[in-house]
Design a protein around this motif. Sequence first.
Motif, PDB file in Angstrom:
ATOM      1  N   ALA A 275       0.041  16.407   0.271  1.00  0.00           N
ATOM      2  CA  ALA A 275       0.136  15.042   0.799  1.00  0.00           C
ATOM      3  C   ALA A 275      -1.246  14.493   1.146  1.00  0.00           C
ATOM      4  N   SER A 276      -2.051  15.314   1.791  1.00  0.00           N
ATOM      5  CA  SER A 276      -3.396  14.886   2.170  1.00  0.00           C
ATOM      6  C   SER A 276      -4.251  14.628   0.938  1.00  0.00           C
ATOM      7  N   GLY A 277      -4.140  15.489  -0.038  1.00  0.00           N
ATOM      8  CA  GLY A 277      -4.942  15.355  -1.254  1.00  0.00           C
ATOM      9  C   GLY A 277      -4.621  14.093  -2.030  1.00  0.00           C
ATOM     10  N   ILE A 278      -3.360  13.668  -1.970  1.00  0.00           N
ATOM     11  CA  ILE A 278      -2.946  12.461  -2.686  1.00  0.00           C
ATOM     12  C   ILE A 278      -3.281  11.208  -1.885  1.00  0.00           C
ATOM     13  N   LEU A 279      -2.943  11.223  -0.600  1.00  0.00           N
ATOM     14  CA  LEU A 279      -3.027   9.995   0.193  1.00  0.00           C
ATOM     15  C   LEU A 279      -4.395   9.734   0.815  1.00  0.00           C
ATOM     16  N   SER A 280      -5.191  10.766   1.052  1.00  0.00           N
ATOM     17  CA  SER A 280      -6.506  10.547   1.672  1.00  0.00           C
ATOM     18  C   SER A 280      -7.403   9.620   0.850  1.00  0.00           C
ATOM     19  N   PRO A 281      -7.517   9.821  -0.481  1.00  0.00           N
ATOM     20  CA  PRO A 281      -8.347   8.886  -1.263  1.00  0.00           C
ATOM     21  C   PRO A 281      -7.804   7.456  -1.228  1.00  0.00           C
ATOM     22  N   VAL A 282      -6.479   7.319  -1.154  1.00  0.00           N
ATOM     23  CA  VAL A 282      -5.867   5.993  -1.063  1.00  0.00           C
ATOM     24  C   VAL A 282      -6.236   5.349   0.269  1.00  0.00           C
ATOM     25  N   SER A 283      -6.117   6.131   1.345  1.00  0.00           N
ATOM     26  CA  SER A 283      -6.462   5.649   2.674  1.00  0.00           C
ATOM     27  C   SER A 283      -7.942   5.309   2.787  1.00  0.00           C
ATOM     28  N   ASP A 284      -8.792   6.121   2.165  1.00  0.00           N
ATOM     29  CA  ASP A 284     -10.240   5.886   2.207  1.00  0.00           C
ATOM     30  C   ASP A 284     -10.614   4.557   1.553  1.00  0.00           C
ATOM     31  N   SER A 285      -9.742   4.055   0.670  1.00  0.00           N
ATOM     32  CA  SER A 285      -9.979   2.767   0.015  1.00  0.00           C
ATOM     33  C   SER A 285      -9.448   1.608   0.847  1.00  0.00           C
ATOM     34  N   GLY A 286      -8.935   1.917   2.052  1.00  0.00           N
ATOM     35  CA  GLY A 286      -8.446   0.877   2.953  1.00  0.00           C
ATOM     36  C   GLY A 286      -7.072   0.346   2.591  1.00  0.00           C
ATOM     37  N   ILE A 287      -6.307   1.139   1.819  1.00  0.00           N
ATOM     38  CA  ILE A 287      -4.980   0.698   1.369  1.00  0.00           C
ATOM     39  C   ILE A 287      -3.914   1.328   2.258  1.00  0.00           C
ATOM     40  N   GLU A 288      -2.991   0.490   2.717  1.00  0.00           N
ATOM     41  CA  GLU A 288      -1.919   0.972   3.589  1.00  0.00           C
ATOM     42  C   GLU A 288      -0.723   1.422   2.760  1.00  0.00           C
ATOM     43  N   VAL A 289      -0.285   2.644   3.022  1.00  0.00           N
ATOM     44  CA  VAL A 289       0.881   3.217   2.350  1.00  0.00           C
ATOM     45  C   VAL A 289       2.070   3.103   3.284  1.00  0.00           C
ATOM     46  N   ASP A 290       3.243   2.829   2.714  1.00  0.00           N
ATOM     47  CA  ASP A 290       4.410   2.669   3.582  1.00  0.00           C
ATOM     48  C   ASP A 290       5.366   3.854   3.434  1.00  0.00           C
ATOM     49  N   VAL A 291       6.465   3.671   2.737  1.00  0.00           N
ATOM     50  CA  VAL A 291       7.485   4.725   2.639  1.00  0.00           C
ATOM     51  C   VAL A 291       6.936   5.899   1.831  1.00  0.00           C
ATOM     52  N   ILE A 292       7.094   7.125   2.370  1.00  0.00           N
ATOM     53  CA  ILE A 292       6.586   8.333   1.711  1.00  0.00           C
ATOM     54  C   ILE A 292       7.721   9.355   1.633  1.00  0.00           C
ATOM     55  N   VAL A 293       7.944   9.911   0.453  1.00  0.00           N
ATOM     56  CA  VAL A 293       8.976  10.944   0.278  1.00  0.00           C
ATOM     57  C   VAL A 293       8.407  12.074  -0.580  1.00  0.00           C
ATOM     58  N   GLN A 294       8.537  13.317  -0.109  1.00  0.00           N
ATOM     59  CA  GLN A 294       8.193  14.484  -0.914  1.00  0.00           C
ATOM     60  C   GLN A 294       9.451  15.316  -1.098  1.00  0.00           C
TER      61      GLN A 294
END
Length: 403
Positions: A275-294
């Motif tokens: 989860a961190s490996g996928i979402l951290s680069p997205v977050s670092d770009s200032g993009i807000e993620v909402d619903v998350i399912v694994q």
Amino acid sequence: METIVLKFGGTSVGSTDRISAVADLIKTACNEASPVVVVSAMSGETNRLIDLAKSFGTEPNKREFDALVSTGEQVSASLVSIALNQLGLKAKSLSAAQFGMKTTSNFSRAKILDLDKDVILKTIEDGYIPIITGFQGVNNDGDTTTMGRGGSDTTAVAIAAAIKSKRCDIYTDVDGIYTTDPRIVPNAKKLDLISMEEMLELAGQGAKVMQIRAVEFANKYKVLVRVLSSFEPGSGTLILQEEEGMEDAVITGIASQKDQTKFTLHGVVDTPGIASGILSPVSDSGIEVDVIVQNVSVSGKTDFTFTVGNADRAEVESVLTKKMQGISYDELIIDEGIGKVSLVGVGMRSHAGIASTAFNTLADAGINIQMISTSEIKITIVISGDQLEEAVKTLHSAFKLGD
């Protein structure tokens, strides 16, 4: 010295006639407290500037883009000041640079770091009504930044918190907060009161009455906020810090969002830190993620799914294909045709069966659920975008939220 912050949105200052009406509202507010005014650009102006910027390419230089689109608020602030001066009131427009609205350097997504409240208070002490440009700030290099759509709300609430105003009134083209969008459900009911917690959830899930960051600011600094119309008289909706007396309403409102994209990484190798490996680069770009399912791992592989706003779709795809390090997957599936509907209410804490009622209602209407996310006072359901309005109408009726 008691102050009150008045924020006027784009439609409220959309013409010289509207600005004259706003000037009258400000004059009336003087009877209650010393007004501090925050304005948006005139309706349509920011879109016009964005179109101009994009006439040279779809990705204009971010620094220059913010410098351009911030000019609309300066026009509004000056015009409101001129109108007030004509009424015999002393008013002075203040840009973000003039009252020290310091922000981060994330152009178009800047966040407030600090502001110089003394400039605002000195302006009032000198006998002027401050007319402040919303939506914009200045970074440490002196560059103009902007805070994204609805950023003037955040400006207003931040100022109210800094100068300890008795209230922050958000004037818009609707007369308050409704149980859902009245354009979708004509018998949606206006709420006299709503808790800050509920407003946070509604704003975060698509209710466009207030920007989510403005509500977060109000919640953090305990700012009393009222949403009301600049077009017609009325008391609007008061957003309260506490929930006392509000637990009778199981569901307070329904928010919906259509402009959503779902990303699914299919066949991800299931190891710690996915989860961190996928979402951290997205977050670092200032993009807000909402619903998350694994999903549960099968044969060492899993599916990882999340949603973002359509405006961030291209950037997220670029991040996932170029910046995600050390994570292998079989396929990236992108679905732009989704929508979200969210049920919000503090009464959920003490009432069982809300989720099952919602799911049964959607099943009876033939609406398939793709993803579900819950909190103590919210249930968010991801469905096909073309069924979104039907889902809102059906759920609003099922929970008897109408007049």
